[in-house]
Design a protein around this motif. Sequence first.
Motif, PDB file in Angstrom:
ATOM      1  N   GLU A  12       0.643   5.513  -0.482  1.00  0.00           N
ATOM      2  CA  GLU A  12      -0.174   6.727  -0.616  1.00  0.00           C
ATOM      3  C   GLU A  12      -1.643   6.376  -0.890  1.00  0.00           C
ATOM      4  OE1 GLU A  12       1.926   9.318  -3.367  1.00  0.00           O
ATOM      5  OE2 GLU A  12       3.568   9.582  -1.947  1.00  0.00           O
ATOM      6  N   GLY A  13      -2.141   5.408  -0.122  1.00  0.00           N
ATOM      7  CA  GLY A  13      -3.570   5.092  -0.166  1.00  0.00           C
ATOM      8  C   GLY A  13      -3.997   4.155  -1.273  1.00  0.00           C
ATOM      9  N   GLU A  14      -3.038   3.637  -2.057  1.00  0.00           N
ATOM     10  CA  GLU A  14      -3.410   2.736  -3.156  1.00  0.00           C
ATOM     11  C   GLU A  14      -2.441   1.575  -3.237  1.00  0.00           C
ATOM     12  OE1 GLU A  14      -4.552   4.134  -7.230  1.00  0.00           O
ATOM     13  OE2 GLU A  14      -4.356   6.076  -6.233  1.00  0.00           O
ATOM     14  N   GLU A  66       0.869  -1.180   0.000  1.00  0.00           N
ATOM     15  CA  GLU A  66       0.000   0.000   0.000  1.00  0.00           C
ATOM     16  C   GLU A  66       0.906   1.230   0.000  1.00  0.00           C
ATOM     17  OE1 GLU A  66      -3.133   0.092   2.916  1.00  0.00           O
ATOM     18  OE2 GLU A  66      -3.274   2.274   2.678  1.00  0.00           O
TER      19      GLU A  66
END
Length: 287
Positions: free
Chosen positions: A189-191, A187
Motif C-alpha cells: 500500500e505504497g510503503e 512494498e
Amino acid sequence: MSSSHEQPLAAQAIGSASETIGDLPKRAIGIDVGGTGIKGGIVNLHKGSLSGDRFRIPTPKPATPEAVADVIGEILDELLSREKAPALEELSVGVLFPAIVDKNIVLSAANIDESWINTDAAKLLRHLPGQIHTLNDADGAGLAEARYGAGKGLEGTVMTITLGTGIGSALVHDGVLVPNSEMGHLEFEGEVAEKKASAAARERADMPWDEYGQLLNRFLKHVERLQSPELFIIGGGISKRSEDFLPEVKDLRAKVEVAALQNNAGIVGAALYAAEQTRLNQARGRS
Ligand code: BGC
C-alpha cells in the motif's frame, strides 16, 4: 532401493528434518539480540522448550558489534555456570539478529545499529566457547514454530510473521528453513510494509485493534499471493493480544494460528539451528 527412497518426497523431507532432532545433543544454547534486550536460555532440543529461566541483559547503547558481543559473552558465562549447561565439547550456540544474516555476515540494519552492516558475526564471536552459528531473528522463531510449535508435522509451506518494532518473516517448507525471506520489507500500500503494519506502527498511529486486524489481513493477503503458504503463524509480543485483532483476519486460503512458543520461540529456534549446523559441519568434515 532403500525404503526411504520409496516414500513421497514431502514425507521424506519432513522425516529428515524432524528425525535429526533425535540425533542432536539434548541441550544447546539460544541467544536473541533485540532492540531493548538480549535474552538467552538453555534449550532442551528433544522437547523444544527452555531448561530453566531465560537470562536477559538490556541491549547496550549504542548497540555496536563490540558492545553486543560483550553482552553475549556475559549471558553465555551465566548460562554455562548452570547445572544443566551443555558440556563444552558438544556446545552449540545460536545467536539471532534483527537483520539479514547470510553465512554469518550481517547484511542489513533496519532496526539495529548501522555499524552491524557487513559485520562477520562468526569472527566477532569467535573467542566465545562452543560452535557459534548466527541467523535472522524471525527465522529462528519461525524454525522453532514449524518444528516444535504451531506448524509441527505440517507438510508444505509454513510462513511465520513476527510483529514487533519491525515485521519479520520465516519461510519453512516441509520443516526446512529458507532464510531471509524479509516479508516486512515488501512494498505494501505504497510503503515498506513494516513502517505501516508492525506492532510499533499500530502504537505510533494509535490505531484501534479492529482496524489493525483489517490492515494485517490485507498484508497477509499480499504475502499469500507471493508464497501460498498452508499456514501463517503470527508471532511477536503482540500475539498475546491476538483476540483483539485476529477476528478481522479472514478469507485467506491459508490457515492462521498464533505462535505456540510465544516469547521463547527465538531462543529455542536459535539453539536448534546451531545444533543442526554443527552436525552438518561435522558431516561435511568442517570441524
Ligand atoms: C528486519 C528483519 C527482522 C525484523 C524483526 C526487520 O526490520 O529487516 O531482518 O527479522 O525486523 O526484527
